[in-house]
Design a protein around this motif. Structure first.
Motif, mmCIF file in Angstrom:
data_model
loop_
_atom_site.group_PDB
_atom_site.id
_atom_site.type_symbol
_atom_site.label_atom_id
_atom_site.label_comp_id
_atom_site.label_asym_id
_atom_site.label_seq_id
_atom_site.Cartn_x
_atom_site.Cartn_y
_atom_site.Cartn_z
ATOM 1 N N ASN A 141 0.829 -1.213 0.000
ATOM 2 C CA ASN A 141 0.000 0.000 0.000
ATOM 3 C C ASN A 141 0.857 1.254 0.000
ATOM 4 O OD1 ASN A 141 -2.155 -1.725 0.138
ATOM 5 N ND2 ASN A 141 -2.790 -1.153 2.200
ATOM 6 N N GLU A 142 1.907 1.242 0.815
ATOM 7 C CA GLU A 142 2.729 2.445 0.978
ATOM 8 C C GLU A 142 3.472 2.803 -0.311
ATOM 9 O OE1 GLU A 142 2.428 0.216 4.891
ATOM 10 O OE2 GLU A 142 2.947 -0.300 2.822
ATOM 11 N N THR A 143 4.037 1.796 -0.978
ATOM 12 C CA THR A 143 4.784 2.121 -2.198
ATOM 13 C C THR A 143 3.845 2.523 -3.331
ATOM 14 O OG1 THR A 143 4.881 -0.237 -2.823
ATOM 15 C CG2 THR A 143 6.753 0.665 -1.597
ATOM 16 N N ILE A 144 2.662 1.897 -3.400
ATOM 17 C CA ILE A 144 1.685 2.306 -4.414
ATOM 18 C C ILE A 144 1.265 3.746 -4.172
ATOM 19 C CG2 ILE A 144 -0.633 1.927 -5.337
ATOM 20 C CD1 ILE A 144 -0.289 -1.042 -4.638
ATOM 21 N N ALA A 145 1.020 4.087 -2.907
ATOM 22 C CA ALA A 145 0.562 5.444 -2.577
ATOM 23 C C ALA A 145 1.596 6.489 -2.975
ATOM 24 C CB ALA A 145 0.243 5.534 -1.092
ATOM 25 N N VAL A 146 2.841 6.277 -2.589
ATOM 26 C CA VAL A 146 3.882 7.263 -2.900
ATOM 27 C C VAL A 146 4.175 7.281 -4.403
ATOM 28 C CG1 VAL A 146 6.311 7.867 -2.530
ATOM 29 C CG2 VAL A 146 4.874 7.196 -0.592
ATOM 30 N N LEU A 182 10.581 0.229 -19.847
ATOM 31 C CA LEU A 182 10.935 0.008 -18.447
ATOM 32 C C LEU A 182 12.448 -0.031 -18.282
ATOM 33 C CD1 LEU A 182 9.180 -2.288 -15.930
ATOM 34 C CD2 LEU A 182 11.660 -2.399 -16.116
ATOM 35 N N GLN A 183 13.132 -0.703 -19.193
ATOM 36 C CA GLN A 183 14.591 -0.767 -19.122
ATOM 37 C C GLN A 183 15.214 0.619 -19.234
ATOM 38 O OE1 GLN A 183 15.177 -3.444 -22.397
ATOM 39 N NE2 GLN A 183 15.148 -5.286 -21.110
ATOM 40 N N ASN A 184 14.693 1.429 -20.148
ATOM 41 C CA ASN A 184 15.222 2.785 -20.313
ATOM 42 C C ASN A 184 14.965 3.630 -19.080
ATOM 43 O OD1 ASN A 184 16.170 2.253 -22.898
ATOM 44 N ND2 ASN A 184 14.298 2.956 -23.895
ATOM 45 N N ASP A 185 13.786 3.488 -18.476
ATOM 46 C CA ASP A 185 13.469 4.247 -17.270
ATOM 47 C C ASP A 185 14.327 3.794 -16.088
ATOM 48 O OD1 ASP A 185 11.537 5.738 -18.562
ATOM 49 O OD2 ASP A 185 9.869 4.457 -17.939
ATOM 50 N N LEU A 186 14.585 2.497 -16.011
ATOM 51 C CA LEU A 186 15.374 1.964 -14.898
ATOM 52 C C LEU A 186 16.815 2.440 -14.960
ATOM 53 C CD1 LEU A 186 15.561 0.012 -12.441
ATOM 54 C CD2 LEU A 186 16.137 -1.798 -14.087
ATOM 55 N N GLY A 187 17.415 2.421 -16.150
ATOM 56 C CA GLY A 187 18.804 2.839 -16.283
ATOM 57 C C GLY A 187 19.704 2.031 -15.366
ATOM 58 N N ASP A 188 20.532 2.733 -14.568
ATOM 59 C CA ASP A 188 21.435 2.041 -13.654
ATOM 60 C C ASP A 188 20.970 2.163 -12.198
ATOM 61 O OD1 ASP A 188 21.935 4.710 -13.158
ATOM 62 O OD2 ASP A 188 24.099 4.592 -13.495
ATOM 63 N N SER A 189 19.701 2.516 -11.983
ATOM 64 C CA SER A 189 19.187 2.673 -10.621
ATOM 65 C C SER A 189 18.873 1.319 -9.996
ATOM 66 C CB SER A 189 17.942 3.569 -10.615
ATOM 67 O OG SER A 189 16.890 2.964 -11.337
ATOM 68 N N ASN A 190 18.841 1.294 -8.678
ATOM 69 C CA ASN A 190 18.535 0.067 -7.940
ATOM 70 C C ASN A 190 17.165 0.102 -7.276
ATOM 71 O OD1 ASN A 190 21.022 -1.262 -8.450
ATOM 72 N ND2 ASN A 190 22.009 0.018 -6.903
ATOM 73 N N PHE A 191 16.503 1.241 -7.354
ATOM 74 C CA PHE A 191 15.161 1.414 -6.790
ATOM 75 C C PHE A 191 14.271 2.008 -7.881
ATOM 76 C CE2 PHE A 191 18.253 1.964 -3.443
ATOM 77 C CZ PHE A 191 17.706 1.438 -2.288
ATOM 78 N N MET A 192 13.056 1.516 -7.980
ATOM 79 C CA MET A 192 12.116 2.094 -8.935
ATOM 80 C C MET A 192 10.722 2.121 -8.328
ATOM 81 S SD MET A 192 11.059 0.876 -12.816
ATOM 82 C CE MET A 192 12.145 1.972 -13.757
ATOM 83 N N GLY A 245 3.329 0.061 -7.794
ATOM 84 C CA GLY A 245 4.086 -0.517 -6.692
ATOM 85 C C GLY A 245 5.555 -0.174 -6.769
ATOM 86 N N ALA A 246 6.387 -1.132 -6.342
ATOM 87 C CA ALA A 246 7.818 -0.854 -6.218
ATOM 88 C C ALA A 246 8.640 -1.976 -6.820
ATOM 89 C CB ALA A 246 8.192 -0.679 -4.752
ATOM 90 N N TYR A 276 13.367 -3.077 1.726
ATOM 91 C CA TYR A 276 13.097 -2.681 3.114
ATOM 92 C C TYR A 276 13.220 -1.177 3.266
ATOM 93 C CZ TYR A 276 13.549 -2.312 8.186
ATOM 94 O OH TYR A 276 13.385 -1.951 9.499
ATOM 95 N N ASP A 277 14.319 -0.619 2.761
ATOM 96 C CA ASP A 277 14.530 0.831 2.878
ATOM 97 C C ASP A 277 13.460 1.613 2.126
ATOM 98 O OD1 ASP A 277 16.813 0.573 4.448
ATOM 99 O OD2 ASP A 277 18.172 0.580 2.732
ATOM 100 N N LEU A 278 13.116 1.167 0.919
ATOM 101 C CA LEU A 278 12.121 1.891 0.126
ATOM 102 C C LEU A 278 10.746 1.841 0.784
ATOM 103 C CD1 LEU A 278 11.356 3.459 -2.394
ATOM 104 C CD2 LEU A 278 11.156 1.280 -3.624
ATOM 105 N N THR A 279 10.383 0.683 1.299
ATOM 106 C CA THR A 279 9.080 0.549 1.951
ATOM 107 C C THR A 279 9.012 1.410 3.200
ATOM 108 O OG1 THR A 279 8.823 -1.690 1.093
ATOM 109 C CG2 THR A 279 7.452 -1.093 2.975
ATOM 110 N N ARG A 280 10.052 1.370 4.022
ATOM 111 C CA ARG A 280 10.056 2.200 5.233
ATOM 112 C C ARG A 280 10.013 3.689 4.873
ATOM 113 N NH1 ARG A 280 11.735 0.063 10.170
ATOM 114 N NH2 ARG A 280 11.037 2.086 10.973
#
Length: 256
Positions: A116-121, A160-170, A176-177, A192-196
């Motif tokens: 819920n939290e990641t969808i909301a943000v 999606l691949q282009n948007d992701l690039g070299d990031s580790n969080f999306m 969602g996340a 864990y970090d992203l959800t918190r």
């Protein structure tokens, strides 16, 4: 009550594959413990080291039913490797994972959850804001992908691949996340970090009071600070052994 097929692959696969199965099954159980699961939906996938094969959950099992042996081994196109495997996978669910594994070969593990939290943000125009220490870790390597409906369109993979690039969080808008890591432990700690971070942001916003935003220079320097805290190792490397001990204490059947 339908009984699940009893499988035991411990002595039938390589040591590397078995360890990957143990870690990935532990991940599924930890996600269930955290309340991050979504019935039989969402997925965590992991590449078997020195292999082109990927492990993913069987479609129809809840996360607290996942074991090392009932994870399904597939190729990058989602084809099941073992013709005697009694399970199926969710092809739509694997679209996102295959896109990431194809583009990011250094990533062993890919998480995709619908909390819920990641969808909301993810559904806020501003997205994730620098409001907590958890947010700093994610903001240092965060991307966004716009919602395109259910993930069944092959054409979406390149976007999606282009948007992701070299990031580790999306953050997937309205969806969602997604996190990834060079190890299963890293991908877990990223989620864990992203959800918190999302939980804290929503709690702060719910007060209606004016928040204090961390300056951008702090976000820019957080990776170097994290390396000091973890004595040069990653967060997953430091935390994962403790997470394994926790799930063994809770229910060791994941390692069957």
């Amino acid at each position: 009550m339908l009984e699940l097929p009893k499988l035991n692959l411990k002595n039938k696969v390589s040591a590397q594959e078995w360890q990957t199965r143990i870690d990935l099954a532990a991940c599924y159980r930890l996600v269930a413990m955290q309340g991050w699961d979504d019935l039989i939906y969402t997925h965590i996938s992991a590449r078997i080291p020195n292999s082109d094969h990927i492990l993913i959950n069987a479609f129809g099992l809840t996360f607290d039913e996942i074991t090392a042996s009932n994870l399904v081994k597939i190729d990058i196109d989602g084809n099941i490797i073992d013709p005697e495997c009694p399970f199926e996978i969710n092809p739509a669910g694997f679209t996102i994972h295959s896109a990431v594994h194809q583009a990011r070969h250094e990533a062993q593990c890919v998480f995709h959850l619908h909390t819920n939290e990641t969808i909301a943000v993810a559904s806020l125009t501003e997205g994730l804001l620098p409001l907590s220490q958890y947010a700093m870790f994610a903001l240092a390597s965060l991307s966004y992908h716009d919602y395109e409906g259910l993930a069944v369109n092959e054409d979406e993979k390149l976007r999606l691949q282009n948007d992701l690039g070299d990031s580790n969080f999306m953050l997937l808008r309205n969806h969602g996340a997604l996190t990834l890591g060079e190890t299963i432990g890293d991908a877990f700690m990223h989620m864990y970090d992203l959800t918190r971070a999302c939980q804290v942001q929503l709690q702060i916003m719910s007060t209606g009071m004016e928040p204090v935003y961390a300056p951008q220079k702090i976000v820019d320097g957080i990776k170097a600070q994290a390396s000091v805290v973890h004595t040069g190792l990653t967060g997953g490397q430091k935390s994962w052994p403790a997470m394994l001990r926790r799930i063994y204490r809770h229910d060791p059947s994941f390692a069957d």
